[in-house]
Every structure is written in C-alpha cells, then in structure tokens.
Scaffold this active site. Sequence first.
Site, PDB file in Angstrom:
ATOM      1  N   GLU A 126     -10.720   6.417   5.436  1.00 50.02           N
ATOM      2  CA  GLU A 126     -10.725   5.512   6.592  1.00 50.02           C
ATOM      3  C   GLU A 126     -11.271   6.156   7.867  1.00 50.02           C
ATOM      4  OE1 GLU A 126      -6.687   4.131   6.389  1.00 50.02           O
ATOM      5  OE2 GLU A 126      -7.133   2.974   4.586  1.00 50.02           O
ATOM      6  N   LYS A 173       0.825  -1.207   0.000  1.00 48.01           N
ATOM      7  CA  LYS A 173       0.000   0.000   0.000  1.00 48.01           C
ATOM      8  C   LYS A 173       0.866   1.267   0.000  1.00 48.01           C
ATOM      9  CE  LYS A 173      -3.852   1.975   2.667  1.00 48.01           C
ATOM     10  NZ  LYS A 173      -4.703   1.707   3.846  1.00 48.01           N
TER      11      LYS A 173
END
Lengths: 213, 629
Positions: free
Chosen positions: B188, B88
């Site tokens: 998030e 990521k």
Amino acid sequence: MSHEPNSPIERGALSPCWSCKGPVIQRALFCSTCAAVQGPGVVDHFTRLGMPRSFDVDMVTLDHNYFDLQRRLHPDRFSGRTARERALSQSQAVAVNDAYETLKDPLKRAAYMLSLEGRKVDIHGTATIDDPELLMEAMEMREALAEAETRAAIDKVAARAEAQVLTCQCALSTAFGHRDLDRAGALTTRLKYLGKLAEEARARKSRLIRPVA
Amino acid sequence: MMFDIYEPGESPLPHQSDRGAAVGIDLGTTNSVVAVSTGDKPEVLRDEDGEGLVPSVAYYAEDGAVVVGAKARRALLDHPDRVVASVKRLMGRGVGDVKALAGTLPFTLDQAAEGGMVRLRVGERVLTPVEVSADILRAIKARAEAALGKPVDRAVITVPAYFDDGARAATKDAARLAGIEVLRLVNEPTAAAMAYGLDNAAEGLYAVYDLGGGTFDISLLRMEKGVFQVRATGGDAALGGDDFDHAIAEHFLAERRIRLGEETITSAEAKQALAAARVAKECLTSRSSGEWFIEVDGKPTRHSLDRDTFEALIAPMVDRTVALVQGVLDDAEALPEDVKGVVLVGGSTRVPLVRRRVAEAFGREPLANINPDEVVAVGAALQAEALTAGSDTLLLDVTPLSLGIETMGGIVEKVIPRNQPIPVALGQEFTTYQDGQSAMMMHVVQGEREMADQCRSLARFVLSGIPAMAAGAARIRVTFAVDADGLLTVSAREQTTGVEQEVSVKPSYGLTEDEMASMLRDSMAHAREDMTLRVLTESRVEARRSVLAVGSALKVDHDLLSPEERRAIDAAIAAVEAACQGTDREAIQAAVDGLEDATKDFAERRMDRGIRSALSGVSVDTLGDKLGS
Ligand SMILES: [Zn+2]
C-alpha cells in the site's frame, strides 16, 4: 551438430537462444535476433553491474546501472508473457539484486572481494576476535555504550563508532589498492565489529525513545 | 552481422487487447476503492452518487443473497450476526492468533475449528476470511464493470507492506475465488508513493505514513525519474484507526458502568458504544468537543468528550507509530532531515494528533494535497496499467519481515533479512544433529524475534531421504525465494546426494489446494471456466512467442533455407496461428511441437553461422559488453 564440439568459442562465448535457437553471446541479457530474455548466467557482481572491480565504488554509477538493469529485467516488465520468460526475468532480477546488495554495502563488498581471491571472511557468524587491539577497543566501546544513559551520551558513542567505521573503510580502500589481502582481511573483520557497535548504538538510541511494546 | 538491441516491451505480443480491463484495487480493512488508468489521468470508479469508497462489509441475508458495501453496513444494526466487517484483520490468521483478539472483533468465530484457518459463524453459514474477502472483491469487480462497461478480469491488489506471507497468500486466493487474476500484489505505501510521485514529479527520499482502519505501515522510499525504490519498511499489522474507536468506546462504557451502577456490559451496549465512538472520532477532527448518547434497554447515558481527552486516550497508539517511524529511519540509516516529504495515507491520518506527531517526528508538515482514502487505489491502477500496457516506471520493493528456519533449541536462523529488495533468493546451509538421521523437519518462520515460537509460523515440511551419515556430515542447503509479490517458495537440497524438495509455502493458516478447488466449484460456475481460459491464454502466449521467435530468425537468416524448406516452415507457422484461433490447448501444443521440428535444421545452421562469424574476427567481448551493459 557439424561444428567442432570443443571449440573454445562454443564453450565460452555463444550458446543457443532458448526461444529462437539461434546464437546468443553469453552474458547478453536479450537475444539479438528474437529479443527473448536470457538467463542470468554465472558472472561476478562487478561485471554484472558494469562496475570496475575496485573497493571504491561510485554509488551514483552503481545506482544508475542497477536501475537501468532492473528497468529492463524486473518481472514487472514481463507480465503477460510466457512462463519461461517470467521465470528468467525473475532469476535475472534476483541476480541483479544480489549483486547490488553486495556492492552497495562496504562490509559485504570487502568480504566478497576477498572471496573472489579465494579468501573467506565470515561476516555473519560470531567468530572470536584474535586481534588484541580490536578486542580492547570493542570492549571499551561496549562499556561506554552500556554506561551511556542519556541521548547525548549515546550519540557521542555512536558518533565515535561511526567515525571509526569510516576510517576503517578508507584503510580498506588502500589495502585493496595495494592488493594487500592479509591487511584487507584483518580490516574486514575489524569493519564487521565496528559496524556492529555502531548498529548497537543506533538501536540503543531508538530504544531510548521507543516505548516498550 | 547486425545486432539490434531489443528492449522487452518493444515487440509486444499481439492480441493482448482482447482481454478485459485491468484495474487497481485497494482492499482495505474499513473501505475499499477501485481505480483505473488508461492513458489519461487515473480515475477512481464511483457509484451513481459519486461515492468512491466501498465499505468492506458483507451482509449475508437469510435468503442467501450477499450484499456488500454501504447497504451491508446499514444492515449491521438490524442483523449484527449476519454482517461481517474488518475481515482483513483475519486474513492469513490461525485460530490461535485470533483467540487473543476475541471480544475486540466485530464477528463471531466458529469455535468448532481447531487449528488451521479461522472460520466465522455468520447466520447459518461458516465462512473463511478468504471467502468473505472474495465476496467483497466480487462486488468491487461488479462496480468496476458497471463503470467501465466492459469485463474486468485482472487487477493489481494492494496489501499492507507489513502483511506476512500468510496474509498475502490469502489475499491472492480471495482474488482467485472472485475470478480476478492478480497481476501483482503491491504494498500500500508503495502504491501511494507511486501515485503521489508521478503526479508531483517528486525526487529524493520520501516517507509514506499509512494509518488505515486496521493496519499501520511506514515506508521510506527513494523516488527518482520513475523509479520507486523502497529503502526500508515497517509497521504493525494490528494497529489502526479501529483501535482509536475501541479506546473511545471503552471510555464511554466505563462511564456508563459507573452511572448505571452496572457490573457487566452487554454486547448490544458494546456495539452501540463503538458506533458512538466512530462518530465522536470523526467529529473531534474538526470540533473541539461534543456529546454522544448510548441507549440500550431504555437506559440512556450521555457522554461528553473533548479533544484533549480524546488525544490522551489515543496517545499511546500514536506514540507507537512514531516509534516505528524511528525504527524505519534507523534501518535506512537516514535522519528525519533527509526526508524531503511525508505522504499521509489512510483515513485515520485525518486525526489532528496524528498529523501533529508526524510533523514533529520529521520536523516538517506532512503533505496534505492528496486524498488519503483514494491515493492507494490510484497507485494500484497506475501499476496495473504499467503491467498491461507497459511503462517506464519501476517499483523496487523489499521484504517487510525477516524469513528464517527454526534450528536447535528453537532459535531462528535468518535466511532472508528484512528490507531486502525483491525478488530475492538466498540460501543457508544446515546439518543433521544425530548420527544416521534420515529426515529433517523444516519449520519456516517470519519475524524479527530470536525464538521461533515468538515469530509467525509459515510452514512446516520434512526433508526426507537424507543418506545415513554421521551427525553434522550432511549438508542441507535451504533456499528461500521471494517473488515480486512478496510470496515465498522454499526449496531444500542435500548437497552430497542431491536429494531435493521444493515446497511452495502454503501457509499454516491458508487454504489447502483441495479447499480452494472445492470453493471454486461451489462459487460461481464460471470461476472454473476462468481457470481453463487462463491456461488456454497461457498456451496461446507461448505459441505466439514461438512464432515471433522463428519470424525474427527468418528475418536475419532466411538465406540459409532452400525455397522448399522455407515453405515447410511457413506452413508450420500457419498451423500454429490456425491452432491459436481455436480453443484446443493440445492442438496448440501439437502445432508448436511441429514448428519446433520444422525449424530444427535451420536452428543448427544458424548456430554454425554464428560461430563461424565469431571465429572470423568479430570480437565477442565487445559484443558482450554492448549487449550486457
Ligand atoms: Zn532468440
């Protein structure tokens, strides 16, 4: 079409729905017949958010109306629908966000109200200050900020700048109330510089405790 | 005339339920989690052992098999060159970006690649981070399908709020490769706030402090009766719990060097030190000291570490997060005492020093009654449900970073500032600086710095065909539009002549459409079928929208039609419905066109009637207010 093409009603009030082709009142968010979302159209920010055109904006009502509109228009409400509906919902949500951001902020609101009256105040650029009183004040406060070394000293400058901002906003409210646009224009420029000083003071404060990255 | 006010969602399109399930996916640096919400409580989907976390690790075996998760992580020790972890961190990165990180990353970069997207050398393969992420997503999709017993084809995927445009686009590409339609990219911290807020009926200003493996996000949100309004967000896309591990590992390695009298450190030693550091970090969460061993080439060293030393090692990083917290409070013009609660997200928030510093920064204990590893996926699942089944909750997110254009002298002119609610579209006017200049280079950048070379380069394009004018006479309006996923589209238009160009910003370090197409070909054969199916689904949705619209019109104005005309329209409707049962997209389009023809006169008569009744005294203004407010 068989009706008068130049009738004022046709030009000003009704237009065909993109989906069912029936008449829709302009400014309507949804077609009254087929419920399809319509485009945002051209309308001033106050009307769009259902607020009276005044410098004194009631924040609770503003938030309430904003949330209500976004609940109905936000792209999240149109997931799984046609591309056209998704695009229209996006442009509606963009227009509502634009209106909200403008009315929420006193400086943007003041500049916008002046622009509705055909007057331009540059609130982004760095136009020179031609008000000697403001010039003096700004210089003095900037000096005070540069000299302030401790958190307490910076806090003091910041508090002063913020108090000035509030005073200026009150004066703006009065000026707009009396439709004294010259004064409102001058106060808007003043608000811009006071706001900048308050922001600088805040930034200075966080830099004081923020380690250099 | 009766005016009903319809809300979107009140007249749902039929046949929506013939789709697969929609899930929420937290695609993390270290671990990923998948959850689903269908009416009852949202639920994390677990494996046979009840484990909800899927390590975001992929093992590319010699026989061509791809293994993802705990098994892949176990393969790390035996086949370090075939295992990819923490990918990521590379999403949307260019080769240049990553050179600075070289050595700190647990993978080998393909040195052949010059410019463009980073590529990884894994065994005999060369893979982009997008492909590795797609493999992880496929495994997550498979887990969800096994748990739910039905296909999963749509998802809300979370990304760090501080992810730039390139990293967002890369995440969406990875999902597409894995055969997942992205319903929405959600930040998030926003997803975590949604999960927390709905569960606790939270109202007021909340902070979400999200310290994951590789990224740090801090968001301030206002929660109010199902509305989640992000006020400001900030963070660091390259700061996370992995950095704590590195700090400990370096400490161990320094000790080892001194004890063994060695000058250099081998990569095997570095890997072992890192593994020991990870264990140490976890142990020191509950214990105050411990001992760890590193043994390479038969040379063991023993390292003791107590919590005070550990905290001293990581203090600079934790301090940096606290500084970012302060910055976000400033942006939101809020004081710590305005914050009603602090939600902790991410495994790294288990570290006691982090909890203490957060508590100090806000003057209150953070909320600890949620599982920091799973809350993001739960929020994503709730949003997936809201998007597919409808709901009253509303997420209003913001741009995390300013977007601008490079102007003369490399200075950035901001077009969209950070913390603007999305979707947003803003424009700025630019002009030529040479007489007769016919083309203009546009360089789109993202970031807060004043100079373009210190910001992230997103895209470059040329606006050509500007008519010859004196310098400064052309007026070029550049419009930036950011959609609800946080993705940017840029268009430019010369105002006096109307020369126009639109570029959907394919980031400098993203995949080109060609690369994407060839990857789709190379990956599962049915990825392309998925695409065809998606296009067909879209046609059906549009066709059904037309039928629905005509149906509503008939309900109101049926008296405008002769029985014969009515029969013709009914037949055209039936033709569309029949076409929708089939799989021929062109046939559906033809039937829709047929319906349009059949209702043309009807539409005109309806407009006439509308105008007549408006003229006959129905106050249009009051109707407008009723509908528009
Ligand atoms: Zn309609």
